[in-house]
Design an enzyme around this catalytic site. Structure first.
Site, mmCIF file in Angstrom:
data_model
loop_
_atom_site.group_PDB
_atom_site.id
_atom_site.type_symbol
_atom_site.label_atom_id
_atom_site.label_comp_id
_atom_site.label_asym_id
_atom_site.label_seq_id
_atom_site.Cartn_x
_atom_site.Cartn_y
_atom_site.Cartn_z
ATOM 1 N N LYS A 30 0.839 -1.201 0.000
ATOM 2 C CA LYS A 30 0.000 0.000 0.000
ATOM 3 C C LYS A 30 0.870 1.246 0.000
ATOM 4 O O LYS A 30 1.905 1.286 0.672
ATOM 5 C CB LYS A 30 -0.916 -0.021 1.222
ATOM 6 C CG LYS A 30 -1.960 1.091 1.251
ATOM 7 C CD LYS A 30 -2.882 0.936 2.453
ATOM 8 C CE LYS A 30 -3.948 2.009 2.516
ATOM 9 N NZ LYS A 30 -4.863 1.852 3.666
ATOM 10 N N SER A 105 -9.626 1.655 2.726
ATOM 11 C CA SER A 105 -8.827 2.445 1.821
ATOM 12 C C SER A 105 -7.748 1.635 1.100
ATOM 13 O O SER A 105 -7.084 2.149 0.202
ATOM 14 C CB SER A 105 -8.144 3.566 2.619
ATOM 15 O OG SER A 105 -7.263 3.036 3.614
ATOM 16 N N SER A 129 -9.890 -0.711 6.966
ATOM 17 C CA SER A 129 -9.339 -0.501 5.627
ATOM 18 C C SER A 129 -8.600 -1.687 5.033
ATOM 19 O O SER A 129 -8.236 -1.656 3.864
ATOM 20 C CB SER A 129 -8.426 0.732 5.628
ATOM 21 O OG SER A 129 -9.178 1.900 5.790
#
EC number: 6.3.5.7
Length: 440
Positions: A30, A105, A129
């Site tokens: 990420k 996210s 997330s």
């Protein structure tokens, strides 16, 4: 790479060691997790050209274990979102249905795994997330107990809530990655994350290669005698198709020898409100560092410093600005006790409810997300709807507990996730239960 789904922001490789438990494994990271020499944007124009001088502890541990990093994945800007549509680099699409969001996210990480572009991915979970995109994309996501995984090198959104966690196609693969990244982080005598600790575990799993816990050994599917708590509060208001799919998965656990019992978590009614007050308050403080002075975007302005600072911060997207304003308001004079202090009281109430529930049950089961994946653009004009979708995931972050999302099946051809939450540092039990769901 997965250009069809816009899963990656940057596609660059960091080669891992030739030997190790993850040798030959590809990992997507990420884009709020630092990678030395490779830009780390947090999905924001503010950091569009930022290149860290060091790698996060989790990245070093993965490459030391033989994994090869294949790129940095798309994400909601600074982790603020539930759909991976607030990224400055465009939305990510869900491989299960490209007209729908992958969740957020960490949507790019889940989409990369679901599309087969990486074996494992790292996400960060502040209020769901990792688990939300895992559920929406039909893969496995683990949010570890707070402190189990070092946050050194993670660009902070809300320090007291967030944890780095793995996403993979199977429970065993996710657990194997967790074994590698877990553990305290002082390194070489220097405390890089003072909140990181040795989780200890329940003693049932074998030691890993580095002396830590081999969480993958817990993925044995043995749930005979396990007690599963089913809280009505986390089913109320959920889409009937989601509820039916999750109830079928829980029934399968019963068929494998688990016992189910109804339990109650009355405080979760206030969890979303408490979460957003705490998270936005911490975000308003953390994001103050992006001032154009030390790193990141700087506005070209001939005005005074205040004007230059204001123009620099225009690089934030609308969702980030909204959360900064909310957090600043909650912390402002005259409102701190009215909002932030009450939110912390609610957080303690959530923690106590879970503690009482775990006196009688081993894990707590619920839908990961109360809805099916949104259509692209569906929630952007209604932020409140997006916030309320986090109702089932935020309690585990408030209570700092381990949780996992595992595919429970499909509804109308779309993935549905089952969430399992366990006591602090009992990742092994949630992994064991999740592997039984997976094997049914």
């Amino acid at each position: 790479m997965a250009t069809e789904y816009n899963a990656f922001i940057t596609e660059e490789t960091i080669e891992g060691d030739e030997d190790g438990p993850l040798a030959g494994t590809t990992v997507a990271v990420k884009d709020n997790i630092s990678t030395e020499g490779i830009r780390t944007t947090c999905g924001s124009e503010m950091l569009a050209d930022y290149v860290p001088p060091y790698s996060a502890t989790v990245v070093d541990r993965l490459t030391d274990a033989g994994a090869t990093v294949v790129g940095k994945t798309n994400m909601d800007e600074f982790g603020m979102g539930t759909t991976t549509e607030t990224s400055a680099f465009g939305p990510t699409r869900n491989p299960a249905d490209p007209d729908r969001v992958p969740g957020g996210s960490s949507g790019g990480s889940a989409a990369a795994v679901a599309a087969g572009e990486a074996d494992v991915a790292l996400g960060s979970d502040t209020g769901g997330s990792v688990r939300c995109p895992a559920a929406f994309c039909g893969v496995v996501g683990i949010k570890p107990t707070y402190g189990l995984v070092s946050r050194y090198g993670l660009v902070a959104y809300a320090n007291s809530l967030e944890q780095i966690g793995p996403i993979a196609s199977t429970v065993e693969e996710a657990a194997e990655a967790l074994s590698v990244i877990a553990g305290p982080d002082p390194n070489d005598g220097t405390t890089r994350d003072p909140t990181s600790v040795d989780g200890g575990g329940d003693g049932d799993a074998d030691a890993g290669a580095d002396g830590g816990i081999d969480y993958a050994a817990a993925a044995d599917g043995d749930v005979d005698g396990l007690t599963v708590g089913v809280p009505t509060e986390l089913f109320e208001g959920a889409d009937e198709r989601v509820v039916e799919t999750v109830e079928d998965a829980i029934a399968d656990l019963e068929a494998q020898g688990a016992e189910t019992t109804e339990t109650s978590l009355p405080s979760v009614e206030h969890a979303v409100q408490a979460y957003y007050v705490i998270a936005t308050s911490e975000a308003s403080s953390n994001l103050a560092r992006f001032d154009g002075v030390r790193y990141g975007h700087r506005a070209d302005s001939d005005e005074n410093w205040n004007e230059s600072f204001a123009e620099t911060r225009e690089a934030f997207g609308s969702e980030v600005k909204r959360r900064i304003l909310l957090g600043t308001y909650a912390l402002s004079a005259g409102y701190h006790d009215e909002y932030y202090a009450k939110a912390q009281d609610a957080r303690e109430w959530v923690r106590q409810d879970f503690e009482e529930a775990f006196a009688d049950v081993d894990v707590i089961a619920s839908p990961t997300m109360p809805v099916l994946p949104f259509e692209l653009g569906e929630s952007l004009d209604d932020p409140l709807r997006m916030y309320l979708a986090d109702a089932n995931t935020t309690p585990a972050n408030l209570a700092n507990l381990p949780a996992i999302s595992v595919p429970a099946g499909e509804a109308d051809g779309l993935p549905v996730g089952l969430q399992l939450v366990g006591p602090k540092f009992d990742e092994e039990t949630v992994i064991r239960a999740a592997s039984a769901v997976e094997d049914r």
